[in-house]
Design a protein around this motif. Structure first.
Motif, PDB file in Angstrom:
ATOM      1  N   SER A 243      -3.243   5.329  -6.540  1.00 42.44           N
ATOM      2  CA  SER A 243      -3.854   6.649  -6.716  1.00 42.44           C
ATOM      3  C   SER A 243      -4.622   7.156  -5.495  1.00 42.44           C
ATOM      4  N   VAL A 244      -5.054   6.261  -4.607  1.00 41.55           N
ATOM      5  CA  VAL A 244      -5.822   6.720  -3.437  1.00 41.55           C
ATOM      6  C   VAL A 244      -5.200   6.120  -2.178  1.00 41.55           C
ATOM      7  N   ASP A 245      -4.903   6.979  -1.216  1.00 41.22           N
ATOM      8  CA  ASP A 245      -4.270   6.477   0.011  1.00 41.22           C
ATOM      9  C   ASP A 245      -5.314   5.779   0.884  1.00 41.22           C
ATOM     10  N   CYS A 246      -4.954   4.657   1.430  1.00 41.72           N
ATOM     11  CA  CYS A 246      -5.873   3.906   2.295  1.00 41.72           C
ATOM     12  C   CYS A 246      -5.067   2.856   3.053  1.00 41.72           C
ATOM     13  N   GLN A 247      -5.720   2.164   3.971  1.00 44.66           N
ATOM     14  CA  GLN A 247      -5.049   1.049   4.655  1.00 44.66           C
ATOM     15  C   GLN A 247      -5.919  -0.200   4.546  1.00 44.66           C
ATOM     16  N   LEU A 248      -5.266  -1.337   4.713  1.00 44.15           N
ATOM     17  CA  LEU A 248      -5.958  -2.617   4.531  1.00 44.15           C
ATOM     18  C   LEU A 248      -5.857  -3.455   5.800  1.00 44.15           C
ATOM     19  N   ASP A 277       0.871   0.026   5.999  1.00 40.80           N
ATOM     20  CA  ASP A 277      -0.578   0.274   5.920  1.00 40.80           C
ATOM     21  C   ASP A 277      -1.384  -1.019   5.774  1.00 40.80           C
ATOM     22  N   ILE A 278      -0.707  -2.160   5.754  1.00 43.71           N
ATOM     23  CA  ILE A 278      -1.451  -3.427   5.719  1.00 43.71           C
ATOM     24  C   ILE A 278      -1.352  -4.076   7.098  1.00 43.71           C
TER      25      ILE A 278
END
Ligand code: UDP
Length: 405
Positions: A243-248, A277-278
């Motif tokens: 539900s929320v775009d992000c990177q790790l 994105d990881i």
């Protein structure tokens, strides 16, 4: 590093106090011993504290025990079993452990007024105390809240030969016939790992790892160790990502005394394949500027440990004013007060929920970070830690007196 430089961080009083206490120990020699020069929290702390004790005039020498790969496999098992992980350690393995301690006992110079031993790897060196007649302290950095009791009883025979023991939390200290001290670990605000960095330096580290700032960055920095639960971090991230775009960022290095890390790293790589994105980063040791920059560039810092004696990475993030989400385990519950200077979670789902909450409420995240910075300043800096150690050393020469810490 001059001790006076810390005045700009903690004020004049605490630094003056250190000088007065150190003066009382003048002429004493401290010998501190652990199992690795680099990698992991214990080495991190000794690398900062040993030079500062010397700078204060308390002559402190640091030595590292030697050992074969087999020995370090056994000590890693001991480490995990003390943390309460289900591990079987055979009598042969315990024999190998004692044999290695005996070899080190022969080869190392254990002279010094106070021999300060860290963690279980060198615990049996204490057998040399009777011959040398000096004072010995055992410092436990592990979350021994629910240890493997057979192993604890085995180690207890050696621990009770010391003059005093040190734990990071009252719940780690089981009944012992010797004095027990409660001392929390620390970080050094002036080290390369924690000092302020320019935006250019942070950006160049991000560039080096090909990380862009186009999405919020969630980061866990830890040795690749199952007890740090990197797989749990990936699962929490996957839930958030729906539900929320992000990177790790999962960044970590290895330690000489940690033979498991290569296996854990390859498992992490396998599970993260195909997600651009990881970022799984294998850091060199030392990588102080890199760790500093990655922490500072992060929107949220995670520490999803399953067990933790005391999370230095938590303290580092707090000092940098970062909102942190950490597991409610071990020493972390002393560092973080839920909803005040960070969030404590117990499950993968709870961690995912907390990440989303902070990503969607930047004002709240900022407030947690601000409180974290203040808590770190009050309780988690190296000056307080050195004061506690100096008081502990002094107390060994005044056994009947009360020492306030
Ligand atoms: N650390 C590092 N490089 C890495 C991973 C960790 O320098 O690749 C540092 C981290 O910044 C912290 C220490 O190692 O200072 C780890 O201490 P912590 O108490 O968090 O965990 P431990 O490794 O002792 O279990």
């Amino acid at each position: 590093m001059s001790i006076d430089e810390y005045i700009s961080v903690v004020g004049k009083g605490p630094v003056e106090e250190l000088k007065i206490l150190a003066d009382k120990l003048s002429g004493k020699v401290i010998k501190t011993i652990n199992s690795t020069q680099m990698g992991g929290g214990v080495a991190e702390i000794l690398n900062r504290i040993v030079p500062l004790l010397n700078e204060l005039g308390v002559l402190t020498k640091w030595e590292v025990i030697g050992g074969s790969a087999d020995f370090f496999s056994v000590t890693k098992k001991i480490h995990n079993a003390l943390h309460g992980a289900p591990v079987t350690i055979t009598d042969e393995e315990l024999d190998l452990f004692l044999q290695n301690n005996k070899i080190n006992m022969e080869e190392m110079d254990l002279n010094g007024d106070i021999v300060f031993i860290h963690d279980p790897q060198p615990v049996a060196l204490i057998e040399k105390k009777e011959e040398l007649g000096n004072k010995w302290v055992w410092r436990c950095h592990i979350d021994t809240h629910t240890p493997d009791w057979r192993l604890w009883r085995f180690l207890k025979k050696y621990i009770e030969m010391y003059d005093a023991s040190v734990f990071s939390s009252p719940s780690f200290a089981h009944p012992l016939s010797i004095k027990k001290f409660l001392i929390t670990p620390s970080i050094d605000p002036l080290s390369l790992k924690n000092q302020e960095l320019s935006k250019e330096t942070i950006d160049s580290v991000l560039g080096k790892f090909d990380i862009k700032r186009n999405k919020p960055i969630i980061t866990q920095i830890s040795r690749f160790d199952r007890l740090k639960d990197p797989v749990g971090v990936i699962e929490a991230y996957n839930l958030v990502k729906k539900s929320v775009d992000c990177q790790l960022i999962l960044a970590g290095g290895t330690a000489v005394d940690d033979p498991e890390s290569a296996e854990v790293l390859s498992e992490v790589r396998e599970r993260t394949e195909g997600d651009p994105d990881i970022h799984v980063l294998l850091l060199e040791t030392p990588a102080d500027i890199e760790v500093n920059a990655l922490q500072r560039a992060s929107t949220i810092i995670l520490q999803k440990s399953l067990r933790e004696g005391f999370g230095l990475t938590v303290s580092e993030a707090m000092w940098k004013g970062k909102p942190i989400i950490a597991s409610a385990v071990g020493g972390i519950t002393f560092q973080i007060t839920h909803d005040y200077n960070g969030l404590l979670t117990r499950t993968i789902e709870g961690t995912a929920y907390a990440i989303k909450e902070l990503l969607c409420n930047p004002g709240y995240a900022k407030r947690l970070g601000r409180n974290a910075r203040e808590s770190a300043k009050q309780n988690l800096l190296v000056t307080r830690h050195i004061r506690d150690y100096l008081l502990l050393f002094l107390s060994l020469y005044h056994p009947g007196d009360i020492v306030y810490m």
